[in-house]
Design an enzyme around this catalytic site. Structure first.
Site, PDB file in Angstrom:
ATOM      1  N   SER A  51      28.995  11.438  22.022  1.00 52.55           N
ATOM      2  CA  SER A  51      30.431  11.380  22.296  1.00 52.55           C
ATOM      3  C   SER A  51      30.673  10.667  23.616  1.00 52.55           C
ATOM      4  CB  SER A  51      31.020  12.795  22.357  1.00 52.55           C
ATOM      5  OG  SER A  51      32.417  12.752  22.544  1.00 52.55           O
ATOM      6  N   GLU A  52      31.717   9.833  23.663  1.00 51.17           N
ATOM      7  CA  GLU A  52      31.991   9.031  24.861  1.00 51.17           C
ATOM      8  C   GLU A  52      32.270   9.873  26.099  1.00 51.17           C
ATOM      9  OE1 GLU A  52      34.988   7.109  22.060  1.00 51.17           O
ATOM     10  OE2 GLU A  52      33.425   8.585  21.655  1.00 51.17           O
ATOM     11  N   ASN A  53      32.728  11.122  25.920  1.00 48.39           N
ATOM     12  CA  ASN A  53      33.063  11.927  27.092  1.00 48.39           C
ATOM     13  C   ASN A  53      31.852  12.623  27.701  1.00 48.39           C
ATOM     14  OD1 ASN A  53      32.994  13.579  24.785  1.00 48.39           O
ATOM     15  ND2 ASN A  53      34.291  15.119  25.724  1.00 48.39           N
TER      16      ASN A  53
END
Length: 216
Positions: A51-53
């Site tokens: 996930s990008e976060n």
């Protein structure tokens, strides 16, 4: 504007996309239908969701009594962790993406052009939360699959000769899975080819709502 047959539902589209997963892949899933791909990973195939976060190794969606408000994906959905999960800053997460270390990303889209351009981050005049990570994903991930309805809610085609909305990326898409069919291309210099149709969907049905050029 053309009425199209129904074809696959959302879960069936996600299941078709999951067939493209390979053992050992690092995979990023976009919001919407792509998140459902996690529910259809084939038996015997181990993939690591990113996930990008800032999370690597995303677990299944939690039941209500297991929700941890501190655990969310880039789409702000509550998720769970695995024993092997790793956490880090979003800068490192994007370094993975930009460095070409993610094997596959499954995204949604509002428009795809016949040469693989993708528009999926904004509609002019409508409020948006931000561009998110889609621009980095389409530029840095090894393979891009788009899962979307074949037409918009108003019946307008979404696989078209040229995108009319602001682009997320140019010549980026490798495979398109819609509720009617699957298109793919062998490389970014080749046209998309119709390789699979949903049950009870004919080539004529697809052609009637696909102004983009493709081969069969």
């Amino acid at each position: 504007m053309t009425d199209a047959p129904k074809g696959w539902d959302r879960n069936q589209m996600a299941a078709r996309a999951a067939q493209e997963l390979q053992d050992g892949f690092y995979v990023n899933l976009g919001i919407g239908i792509p998140t459902l791909v996690a529910n259809h990973i084939p038996d015997g195939v181990e993939v690591t969701l990113q996930s990008e976060n800032g999370m690597l190794g995303i677990g299944p969606f939690p039941y209500d009594d297991q929700v941890d408000a501190d655990l969310i994906n880039a789409g702000k959905q509550t998720i769970s962790e695995l024993p092997q999960s790793a956490y880090f800053g979003s800068d490192q997460s994007f370094a993975m993406i930009r460095g070409g270390h993610i094997d596959l990303s499954v995204l949604g889209a509002m428009e795809i052009s016949e040469n693989g351009d993708i528009a999926n981050w904004m509609i002019p005049g409508k409020m948006i939360k931000g561009m998110g990570g889609a621009m980095d994903l389409v530029a840095g991930v090894k393979k891009i699959i788009v899962v979307m309805d074949h037409t918009s809610k108003s019946g307008e085609p979404k696989f078209i000769p040229e995108c009319t909305l602001p682009l997320t990326g140019a010549n980026s898409v490798d495979m398109i899975i819609t509720n009617l069919c699957v298109f793919q291309r062998i490389d970014h210099d080749s046209p998309f080819q119709l390789i699979e149709r949903a049950p009870d969907v004919s080539e004529a049905d697809i052609a009637a709502c696909t102004p983009a050029n493709y081969t069969t």
